[in-house]
Enzyme design. Structure first.
Site, PDB file in Angstrom:
ATOM      1  N   SER A 201     -11.673  -0.163   3.401  1.00 58.36           N
ATOM      2  CA  SER A 201     -12.174   0.644   2.288  1.00 58.36           C
ATOM      3  C   SER A 201     -11.162   1.663   1.787  1.00 58.36           C
ATOM      4  O   SER A 201     -11.147   1.992   0.594  1.00 58.36           O
ATOM      5  CB  SER A 201     -13.483   1.340   2.683  1.00 58.36           C
ATOM      6  OG  SER A 201     -13.309   2.093   3.865  1.00 58.36           O
ATOM      7  N   HIS A 254     -11.674   7.190   2.399  1.00 59.52           N
ATOM      8  CA  HIS A 254     -12.039   6.934   1.005  1.00 59.52           C
ATOM      9  C   HIS A 254     -11.337   7.915   0.071  1.00 59.52           C
ATOM     10  O   HIS A 254     -10.749   7.519  -0.943  1.00 59.52           O
ATOM     11  CB  HIS A 254     -13.550   7.049   0.828  1.00 59.52           C
ATOM     12  CG  HIS A 254     -14.316   6.011   1.571  1.00 59.52           C
ATOM     13  ND1 HIS A 254     -15.695   6.041   1.673  1.00 59.52           N
ATOM     14  CD2 HIS A 254     -13.914   4.909   2.256  1.00 59.52           C
ATOM     15  CE1 HIS A 254     -16.095   4.995   2.382  1.00 59.52           C
ATOM     16  NE2 HIS A 254     -15.034   4.301   2.745  1.00 59.52           N
TER      17      HIS A 254
END
EC number: 3.4.21.105
Length: 276
Positions: A201, A254
């Site tokens: 991610s 992230h």
């Protein structure tokens, strides 16, 4: 003139051009290593890109076939019509995109067979000073996923964004973005949670930031991300930060990944403008 996209298969390119002609939008195809699709009226770029996204989801839709019949460009033996899902996968993904997807799947299978802990002992961010020279660990944390939903979500975005970068800007650019974002997002995440984390991610968020800002600042690059999707990414970061869904998220990765992607896109778009 604005280049919209490129297709490896010239007949797939022709199908899209034929359909847009029925919608009153004139596109042209220029043959180089691939079939490059160009738009003369740049004011229609947003509309064309939206239609392109729908086309890539299902190029076998009857409306595209009907448009080709109307234009007289159809024929037999179009494998992408018979197997639209796999044709779309092949059309968008280059070799680096495929290698990463396969590596993630292999590691995921290994985790199911051997257990998460056993695989993490080999691939996780260095969890002991004695491991700091095992340099692969600074990158291989991105290959590990802890649930089917986790890997499917990340690989879908990797294929969509990474494939676009590789097809338009080359395998080298995708490799650079991947390595830098994996390294820096992993570094930030281990500061937040320690070394026991994994997932692609951080790289995916870097690609989101890169594709969106590069497309905004340098449309000639041929990559593009709808603003609604970058807004979704920001909402997801906020939701993860405040634990709104009760899920364990790599919030540090992230945020760091997104920042890396935006920074790289800003630099690359500046360099592109200087070359013009």
């Amino acid at each position: 003139m604005l280049m919209i996209t490129s297709f490896a298969n010239p007949r797939v390119a022709q199908a899209f051009v034929d359909y847009m002609a029925t919608q009153g939008v004139i596109l042209t195809i220029q043959q180089h290593n691939q079939s490059d699709v160009w738009l003369a009226d740049e004011s229609q770029a947003e509309r064309v890109r939206a239609e392109l996204a729908r086309f890539l989801e299902n190029p076998a839709d009857p409306r595209y076939l009907a448009a080709s019949w109307q234009a007289g460009h159809t024929g037999s033996g179009l494998h992408y019509r018979r197997y639209p899902f796999f044709a779309a996968l092949r059309e968008r993904a280059g070799p680096v995109t495929w290698v990463m997807m396969i590596a993630c799947v292999v590691v995921f299978i290994a985790m199911q067979i051997l257990g998460d802990q056993e695989v993490m002992l080999w691939l996780a961010w260095p969890f002991d000073p004695a491991l700091k020279f095992e340099f692969w660990r600074y990158f291989t944390h991105a290959l590990m996923h802890f649930s089917l939903m986790h890997i499917l979500f990340n690989l879908l975005w990797w294929w969509y964004l990474g494939g676009a970068v590789e097809k338009r800007l080359g395998s080298g650019k995708l490799i650079v973005i991947t390595l830098i974002s994996a390294l820096l997002s992993g570094y930030v995440q281990q500061k937040f949670s320690g070394p026991w984390f994994g997932g692609l991610s951080g790289v995916v968020y870097a690609l989101m930031g890169y594709v969106w800002l590069r497309g905004e600042r340098d449309p000639q690059s041929g990559i593009y991300l709808q603003r609604g999707l970058i807004i979704f990414a920001l909402i997801w970061i906020v939701a993860g930060w405040f634990d709104l869904f009760g899920m364990s998220m790599a919030n540090g990765a992230h945020i760091a990944g997104l920042a890396v992607g935006l920074a790289m896109a800003f630099v690359d778009s500046l360099n592109a403008r200087k070359r013009k």
